[in-house]
Write a protein that holds these residues in place. Structure first.
Motif, PDB file in Angstrom:
ATOM      1  N   VAL A   1       0.574  11.907  -7.384  1.00 11.40           N
ATOM      2  CA  VAL A   1      -0.861  11.983  -7.138  1.00 11.40           C
ATOM      3  C   VAL A   1      -1.521  10.891  -7.970  1.00 11.40           C
ATOM      4  O   VAL A   1      -1.262  10.752  -9.165  1.00 11.40           O
ATOM      5  N   ILE A   2      -2.375  10.101  -7.308  1.00  5.06           N
ATOM      6  CA  ILE A   2      -3.089   9.024  -7.990  1.00  5.06           C
ATOM      7  C   ILE A   2      -4.499   9.510  -8.285  1.00  5.06           C
ATOM      8  O   ILE A   2      -5.204  10.006  -7.424  1.00  5.06           O
TER       9      ILE A   2
ATOM     10  N   TYR B   1       0.658  10.324  -3.021  1.00  3.69           N
ATOM     11  CA  TYR B   1       0.423  11.585  -2.316  1.00  3.69           C
ATOM     12  C   TYR B   1      -0.633  11.374  -1.228  1.00  3.69           C
ATOM     13  O   TYR B   1      -1.640  10.712  -1.441  1.00  3.69           O
ATOM     14  N   GLY B   2      -0.379  11.924  -0.057  1.00  5.95           N
ATOM     15  CA  GLY B   2      -1.359  11.908   1.025  1.00  5.95           C
ATOM     16  C   GLY B   2      -1.232  10.752   1.998  1.00  5.95           C
ATOM     17  O   GLY B   2      -1.959  10.696   2.978  1.00  5.95           O
ATOM     18  N   VAL B   3      -0.347   9.827   1.739  1.00  5.94           N
ATOM     19  CA  VAL B   3      -0.162   8.711   2.671  1.00  5.94           C
ATOM     20  C   VAL B   3       1.005   9.021   3.602  1.00  5.94           C
ATOM     21  O   VAL B   3       1.876   9.826   3.286  1.00  5.94           O
ATOM     22  N   SER B   4       1.009   8.381   4.734  1.00  3.45           N
ATOM     23  CA  SER B   4       2.101   8.541   5.681  1.00  3.45           C
ATOM     24  C   SER B   4       3.326   7.776   5.169  1.00  3.45           C
ATOM     25  O   SER B   4       3.264   6.556   4.975  1.00  3.45           O
ATOM     26  N   ILE B   5       4.415   8.491   4.953  1.00  4.43           N
ATOM     27  CA  ILE B   5       5.637   7.844   4.472  1.00  4.43           C
ATOM     28  C   ILE B   5       6.135   6.837   5.507  1.00  4.43           C
ATOM     29  O   ILE B   5       6.606   5.756   5.152  1.00  4.43           O
TER      30      ILE B   5
ATOM     31  N   PHE C   1       0.832  -1.195   0.000  1.00  5.65           N
ATOM     32  CA  PHE C   1       0.000   0.000   0.000  1.00  5.65           C
ATOM     33  C   PHE C   1       0.872   1.253   0.000  1.00  5.65           C
ATOM     34  O   PHE C   1       1.824   1.351   0.757  1.00  5.65           O
ATOM     35  N   GLY C   2       0.557   2.193  -0.870  1.00  2.00           N
ATOM     36  CA  GLY C   2       1.243   3.476  -0.894  1.00  2.00           C
ATOM     37  C   GLY C   2       2.431   3.550  -1.831  1.00  2.00           C
ATOM     38  O   GLY C   2       2.915   4.632  -2.119  1.00  2.00           O
TER      39      GLY C   2
END
Length: 117
Positions: free
Chosen positions: A115-116, A76-80, A32-33
């Protein structure tokens, strides 16, 4: 040595670094991510020859222990941190199971954010 060699009661097993990198790349893309793999300087030459899942991954073998370097692009927008923890857990479990070798270290280099749609 290009890979790792193990002795068993049936004979020798040799695993090429490229095989480990391709498998690790497949596992990474399932996480995920992770939306892609970054390109290292070494990969530019490889990309001119062929496209493969090993791009962005460097495998080092020292005393039959693996060190994996991942150059990744995250969503974009996920916790690294969450993406990195997930990547480390999945890769460590699946690659150790696949190769029978211990992973000593996994380094993650975030090369970009995408960005997805």
């Amino acid at each position: 040595m290009k890979g790792s060699s193990m002795n068993t009661h049936m004979g020798n097993i040799t695993i090429d670094k490229e095989v480990i990198a391709q498998y690790a790349g497949t596992v990474a893309m399932e996480c995920f991510g992770i939306v892609g793999m970054g390109i290292t300087v070494k990969d530019v030459v490889k990309l001119l020859r062929k496209d493969n899942l090993a791009k962005g991954i460097t495998v080092t073998i020292n005393n039959n222990k693996l060190t994996l370097d991942f150059h990744v692009i995250v969503s974009y927008g996920v916790s690294i941190l969450a993406v990195s923890d997930n990547l480390i857990d999945n890769v460590k479990y699946k690659v150790e199971e696949f190769t029978g070798m211990e992973i000593e270290k996994i380094n993650i280099f975030v090369e970009g954010v995408r960005v997805i749609d």
